[in-house]
Every structure is written in structure tokens, then in C-alpha cells.
Design a protein around this motif. Structure first.
Motif, PDB file in Angstrom:
ATOM      1  N   SER A 181       0.859  -1.191   0.000  1.00  0.00           N
ATOM      2  CA  SER A 181       0.000   0.000   0.000  1.00  0.00           C
ATOM      3  C   SER A 181       0.891   1.237   0.000  1.00  0.00           C
ATOM      4  O   SER A 181       2.079   1.147   0.345  1.00  0.00           O
ATOM      5  CB  SER A 181      -0.890   0.015   1.250  1.00  0.00           C
ATOM      6  N   THR A 195       0.201   3.402   2.120  1.00  0.00           N
ATOM      7  CA  THR A 195       0.131   3.757   3.547  1.00  0.00           C
ATOM      8  C   THR A 195       1.416   3.370   4.285  1.00  0.00           C
ATOM      9  O   THR A 195       1.628   3.819   5.408  1.00  0.00           O
ATOM     10  CB  THR A 195      -1.035   3.026   4.248  1.00  0.00           C
ATOM     11  N   SER A 223      -6.839   9.989  10.801  1.00  0.00           N
ATOM     12  CA  SER A 223      -6.790   9.020   9.695  1.00  0.00           C
ATOM     13  C   SER A 223      -7.894   9.325   8.683  1.00  0.00           C
ATOM     14  O   SER A 223      -8.820  10.098   8.968  1.00  0.00           O
ATOM     15  CB  SER A 223      -7.011   7.605  10.246  1.00  0.00           C
ATOM     16  N   GLY A 224      -7.798   8.650   7.539  1.00  0.00           N
ATOM     17  CA  GLY A 224      -8.858   8.779   6.539  1.00  0.00           C
ATOM     18  C   GLY A 224     -10.177   8.253   7.087  1.00  0.00           C
ATOM     19  O   GLY A 224     -11.251   8.835   6.864  1.00  0.00           O
ATOM     20  N   THR A 225     -10.095   7.153   7.813  1.00  0.00           N
ATOM     21  CA  THR A 225     -11.305   6.562   8.401  1.00  0.00           C
ATOM     22  C   THR A 225     -11.967   7.565   9.347  1.00  0.00           C
ATOM     23  O   THR A 225     -13.194   7.752   9.314  1.00  0.00           O
ATOM     24  CB  THR A 225     -10.928   5.268   9.171  1.00  0.00           C
ATOM     25  N   ASN A 258     -13.637  10.453   7.314  1.00  0.00           N
ATOM     26  CA  ASN A 258     -14.922  10.079   6.712  1.00  0.00           C
ATOM     27  C   ASN A 258     -16.003   9.942   7.784  1.00  0.00           C
ATOM     28  O   ASN A 258     -17.144  10.371   7.592  1.00  0.00           O
ATOM     29  CB  ASN A 258     -14.786   8.768   5.930  1.00  0.00           C
ATOM     30  N   TYR A 272     -14.620  -0.912   4.373  1.00  0.00           N
ATOM     31  CA  TYR A 272     -13.407  -1.066   5.192  1.00  0.00           C
ATOM     32  C   TYR A 272     -13.322  -0.103   6.365  1.00  0.00           C
ATOM     33  O   TYR A 272     -12.231   0.184   6.834  1.00  0.00           O
ATOM     34  CB  TYR A 272     -12.161  -0.872   4.323  1.00  0.00           C
ATOM     35  N   GLU A 273     -14.440   0.473   6.784  1.00  0.00           N
ATOM     36  CA  GLU A 273     -14.339   1.411   7.899  1.00  0.00           C
ATOM     37  C   GLU A 273     -15.143   0.915   9.091  1.00  0.00           C
ATOM     38  O   GLU A 273     -15.704   1.694   9.874  1.00  0.00           O
ATOM     39  CB  GLU A 273     -14.699   2.838   7.419  1.00  0.00           C
ATOM     40  N   ALA A 275      -9.238  10.290  -0.234  1.00  0.00           N
ATOM     41  CA  ALA A 275      -7.987   9.794   0.371  1.00  0.00           C
ATOM     42  C   ALA A 275      -6.822  10.009  -0.605  1.00  0.00           C
ATOM     43  O   ALA A 275      -5.743  10.428  -0.215  1.00  0.00           O
ATOM     44  CB  ALA A 275      -8.134   8.316   0.723  1.00  0.00           C
ATOM     45  N   ARG A 276      -7.092   9.719  -1.898  1.00  0.00           N
ATOM     46  CA  ARG A 276      -6.053   9.888  -2.941  1.00  0.00           C
ATOM     47  C   ARG A 276      -6.505  10.906  -3.990  1.00  0.00           C
ATOM     48  O   ARG A 276      -6.284  10.722  -5.184  1.00  0.00           O
ATOM     49  CB  ARG A 276      -5.740   8.531  -3.581  1.00  0.00           C
ATOM     50  N   CYS A 332      -5.932  12.326   2.458  1.00  0.00           N
ATOM     51  CA  CYS A 332      -4.944  11.730   3.361  1.00  0.00           C
ATOM     52  C   CYS A 332      -3.547  12.256   3.082  1.00  0.00           C
ATOM     53  O   CYS A 332      -3.127  12.349   1.931  1.00  0.00           O
ATOM     54  CB  CYS A 332      -4.957  10.212   3.218  1.00  0.00           C
ATOM     55  N   LYS A 365      -0.756   8.656   2.727  1.00  0.00           N
ATOM     56  CA  LYS A 365      -0.720   7.650   1.651  1.00  0.00           C
ATOM     57  C   LYS A 365       0.361   8.095   0.656  1.00  0.00           C
ATOM     58  O   LYS A 365       1.516   8.169   1.031  1.00  0.00           O
ATOM     59  CB  LYS A 365      -2.112   7.500   1.043  1.00  0.00           C
ATOM     60  N   ARG A 413      -2.739  -6.997  -5.261  1.00  0.00           N
ATOM     61  CA  ARG A 413      -2.650  -5.537  -5.428  1.00  0.00           C
ATOM     62  C   ARG A 413      -1.230  -5.068  -5.124  1.00  0.00           C
ATOM     63  O   ARG A 413      -0.646  -5.444  -4.108  1.00  0.00           O
ATOM     64  CB  ARG A 413      -3.630  -4.828  -4.488  1.00  0.00           C
TER      65      ARG A 413
HETATM   66  N1  TLP Z   1      -7.006   2.243   2.414  1.00  0.00           N
HETATM   67  C1  TLP Z   1      -6.078   1.203   2.794  1.00  0.00           C
HETATM   68  C2  TLP Z   1      -6.795  -0.029   3.315  1.00  0.00           C
HETATM   69  O1  TLP Z   1      -7.697   0.297   4.312  1.00  0.00           O
HETATM   70  C3  TLP Z   1      -7.531  -0.788   2.250  1.00  0.00           C
HETATM   71  C4  TLP Z   1      -5.207   0.860   1.614  1.00  0.00           C
HETATM   72  O2  TLP Z   1      -4.177   0.195   1.849  1.00  0.00           O
HETATM   73  O3  TLP Z   1      -5.530   1.248   0.476  1.00  0.00           O
HETATM   74  N2  TLP Z   1     -10.383   5.878   1.901  1.00  0.00           N
HETATM   75  C5  TLP Z   1      -9.713   5.181   0.985  1.00  0.00           C
HETATM   76  C6  TLP Z   1     -10.108   5.276  -0.443  1.00  0.00           C
HETATM   77  C7  TLP Z   1      -8.655   4.340   1.376  1.00  0.00           C
HETATM   78  O4  TLP Z   1      -8.028   3.618   0.457  1.00  0.00           O
HETATM   79  C8  TLP Z   1      -8.301   4.275   2.740  1.00  0.00           C
HETATM   80  C9  TLP Z   1      -7.199   3.370   3.215  1.00  0.00           C
HETATM   81  C10 TLP Z   1      -9.023   5.055   3.656  1.00  0.00           C
HETATM   82  C11 TLP Z   1     -10.067   5.845   3.207  1.00  0.00           C
HETATM   83  C12 TLP Z   1      -8.754   5.008   5.134  1.00  0.00           C
HETATM   84  O5  TLP Z   1      -7.592   5.665   5.472  1.00  0.00           O
HETATM   85  P1  TLP Z   1      -6.857   5.350   6.865  1.00  0.00           P
HETATM   86  O6  TLP Z   1      -6.115   4.071   6.676  1.00  0.00           O
HETATM   87  O7  TLP Z   1      -5.975   6.543   7.059  1.00  0.00           O
HETATM   88  O8  TLP Z   1      -7.905   5.257   7.907  1.00  0.00           O
END
Ligand code: TLP
Length: 359
Positions: free
Chosen positions: A11, A13, A62-64, A67, A92-93, A176-177, A202, A205, A324
Motif C-alpha cells: 500500500s 500507507t 486518519s482517513g477513516t 470520513n 473497510y471502515e 484519500a487519494r 490523506c 498515503k 494488489r
Molecule cells: N485504504 C487502505 C486499506 O484500508 C484498504 C489501503 O491500503 O488502500 N479511503 C480510501 C479510499 C482508502 O483507500 C483508505 C485506506 C481510507 C479511506 C482510510 O484511510 P486510513 O487508513 O488513514 O484510515
């Protein structure tokens, strides 16, 4: 380049802070951010708001969290958020908005290019009726992680905005990106964010900062978001040490994302030329490369991951998505060639083992 001798493509990250970030962290002026007194956090928030074309911003862990704070601020209990069934927020949140906010998700099928069908959004918006949750928010994602890192052009956002306005809904963007999207599309990030009410992006990342994301939006929305962040335990006090790295990320790490995209393309083309793998080259647009084994199941993927690891290359494997690889600032041209060599050797080794076991 690599990280401690390992080519880590699991990743973006995984990126450690750059030397310039470590220097900025060391020198950061700090204060108590819960009192609004951390000058470095305040500067980062002002920069982020300006870059996103919004009135204000709030630094989150964090991104989570970004959001979740956004959804908790836009929606009350029993309100509904329309979002993609492949959205990070949906998948994934940890169901945070439902668990903590009583917010009802209404997933619609993400198209391969990461968009939602406009007619499906329109049809999902609830009429005012005592039986239904209240449609309140549309949540989008750009780039779209699970849709192979697709960069979604501004016109999709303009079209969703028109629907949202007709029905009095708000739009949140999981960006995030978002800088990867803007760089890939060759547009200013504001060309995308102008159509949404709030956006999370973010620092940790592709921009390589160690920690942190920003939620940006109107000043009154961000003022409310500060309360939601506090409820979640996200008031971080002398967070200037983290924000300092974020400022370097915004100043130095955005334009270079084009290099990550170029390397992702080279990796993808290299994989396409190897026997034993499948890849859809047309879908590789940014720094995320999904591919798969031409034959085998998830156990075979995990065995491949182990063989790659033994060669100093880390790649992700997912039961529902294949493999991936994600490029970032700590992966250079040489690392891509090393990864391709490892992918070639690892698949050969797997093949040889299978033949040995069979006969
Ligand atoms: N993505 C991570 C994993 O959780 C899958 C990764 O390795 O790609 N929005 C998007 C689109 C993301 O891809 C991610 C993290 C987040 C939010 C959450 O960001 P974090 O990890 O900072 O909470």
C-alpha cells in the motif's frame, strides 16, 4: 530506494516520513490544538482548506476518522447515506457510521470506472414518507481504490451535484487519494472538489506523511466537525509534530505523484508480459495495480506472496480482488524491476513445485 531493503508494494500507507519531514517534525512549533493554539496545525488546516477550495479544514488522525467525522456531521440517526458498494467507507471502515452514528447505508453498484449510475442515485433518493429513512448524503470516492485506483473526472461530480441540489442532499468525497486523481486527470484538485460539500484527503498515503488526514468544508460544518472529532477522542493536543510533516507533504509531495503513476504503468506492463498472470492494463490509471494469477485459488496467491516476501518484495493478496501492488515515494525504477524479477521467479518456482508434486 526501498524501505529497509524491502520493496513494499502492499500500500502507499506504508510510506515512512521523508528526511525533510523528520526535520520539520523536529523543529515544529506546537501548542494545545484542542484550545486551537497549535500554530502548525492551524497552518496545515489553512493550507488544506485553500488547496481544496473550501472555507475551513480540520486535522484528523486518519482517513477513516475523516470520513466518519464527515458522516456524523452531515447525518443524524436514522438518516441515509447513498454510496458505492465498493466504497472504502462501506467496506473497510468497520461500519463506523452505522455503529456510532445510526446512519443507514444505501449501497449502489460501483461501475468499473468508480462512478455510480446517475439514474440509480436518483431512484435511491427516498420520498418523504414515515416508513423511510431520510436521504441526506451522497458519498463518493476519488481515486477509487477498489475500482483499480480509477481517477474519476470532474464531470461525474458535476452531474451528481445537480441531482443532490434537486433533492436538497449533501455530497461528501472520500478523497484519500484526491491528488492522485487530479495529477492523473491533469486538473487542479478544486475542479473536482468544487462539486462536493466536504472532502477528506490523506497525508499518509502517496504524500508520505506518517499520520493524518484533513476534512475540509464550509466553516460552520467544520466547526460542528470539531465536536464530532472530540466525541471520537480525536482531539490530539500538541499535534503540530504531525502537522509539520503534513505541511511538507503538501508542499513537496504532490507533483511527484506522476512518477508513481508512471512506475505503476511500467509494473503493470511488465506483469502483462510475464506468463502466469492476468491484468487489465486499461484499468491502470494511477498508483494502484490490481492483477491476478492466471490459475489457482487464494491459497496459491498466499503461497506466491510468501515466495515474493522471501525475495524482499511485499504485495497484497485479497480473496475477492486478486493481488494488489501500490507504488509510492519509496519505490524507484530499480525497485519496480526488482519486483518484476521476483514476480517472474516466484511464478516459475510455483510452477516447478506443482510439477514436482504432481509427478
Ligand atoms: N485504504 C487502505 C486499506 O484500508 C484498504 C489501503 O491500503 O488502500 N479511503 C480510501 C479510499 C482508502 O483507500 C483508505 C485506506 C481510507 C479511506 C482510510 O484511510 P486510513 O487508513 O488513514 O484510515
Amino acid at each position: 530506494m526501498s524501505i529497509n531493503g524491502i520493496v513494499d508494494l502492499r500500500s502507499d500507507t506504508v510510506t515512512p516520513p521523508t528526511p525533510a519531514m523528520r526535520e520539520a517534525i523536529y523543529r515544529a512549533e506546537v501548542g494545545d490544538d484542542v484550545y486551537g493554539e497549535d500554530p502548525t496545525v492551524n497552518r496545515l488546516e489553512a493550507m488544506a482548506a485553500e488547496r481544496m477550495g473550501k472555507e475551513a479544514a480540520i486535522f484528523v488522525a486518519s482517513g477513516t476518522m475523516g470520513n466518519l467525522v464527515a458522516l456524523l456531521t452531515h447525518c443524524g440517526r436514522g438518516d441515509e447515506v447513498i454510496l458505492g458498494d465498493l466504497a472504502h467507507t462501506f467496506l473497510y471502515e468497520a461500519g463506523g457510521s452505522a455503529a456510532l452514528g445510526g446512519i443507514h447505508p444505501r449501497p449502489l453498484p460501483n461501475q468499473p470506472d468508480g462512478t455510480l449510475r446517475l439514474e440509480e442515485i436518483e431512484a435511491a433518493i427516498r420520498p418523504d414518507n414515515v416508513h423511510f429513512p431520510r436521504s441526506r448524503l451522497i458519498a463518493l470516492e476519488n481515486t477509487h481504490n477498489r475500482c483499480h485506483g480509477a481517477a474519476i473526472p470532474p464531470d461525474h461530480f458535476a452531474q451528481v451535484r445537480a441531482i443532490a441540489d434537486r433533492h436538497g442532499l449533501k455530497i461528501h468525497l472520500d478523497g484519500a487519494r484526491i491528488f492522485n486523481a487530479a495529477v492523473a486527470l491533469g486538473v487542479d484538485v478544486r475542479e473536482i472538489t468544487r462539486y462536493v460539500d466536504s472532502v477528506t484527503f490523506c497525508l499518509s498515503k502517496g504524500l508520505s506523511a506518517p499520520v493524518g488526514s484533513l476534512l475540509c468544508g464550509p466553516a460552520d460544518f467544520i466547526a460542528q466537525a470539531r465536536r464530532a472529532r472530540k466525541v471520537l477522542g480525536g482531539g490530539m493536543r500538541q499535534a503540530g509534530v504531525l502537522a509539520a510533516a503534513g505541511i511538507v507533504a503538501l508542499e513537496q509531495m504532490v507533483d511527484r505523484l506522476a512518477e508513481d503513476h508512471r512506475r505503476a504503468r511500467r509494473l503493470a506492463e511488465g506483469i502483462a508480459a510475464l506468463p502466469g498472470y492476468t491484468i487489465d492494463l486499461d484499468r491502470v490509471q494511477t498508483n494502484i495495480v490490481y492483477f491476478d494469477l492466471a490459475q489457482g485459488d487464494h491459497a496459491d496467491r498466499l503461497a506466491l506472496v510468501a515466495r515474493l516476501k522471501a525475495r524482499g518484495v511485499l504485495i497484497g493478496a485479497y480473496p475477492d480482488m486478486g493481488m494488489r501492488a501500490v507504488t509510492h515515494a519509496w519505490v524507484d525504477d530499480e525497485d519496480i524491476e526488482r519486483a518484476l524479477d521476483a514476480l517472474e521467479e516466484a511464478i516459475r518456482e510455483g510452477e516447478a513445485r506443482r510439477k514436482r508434486d504432481e509427478g
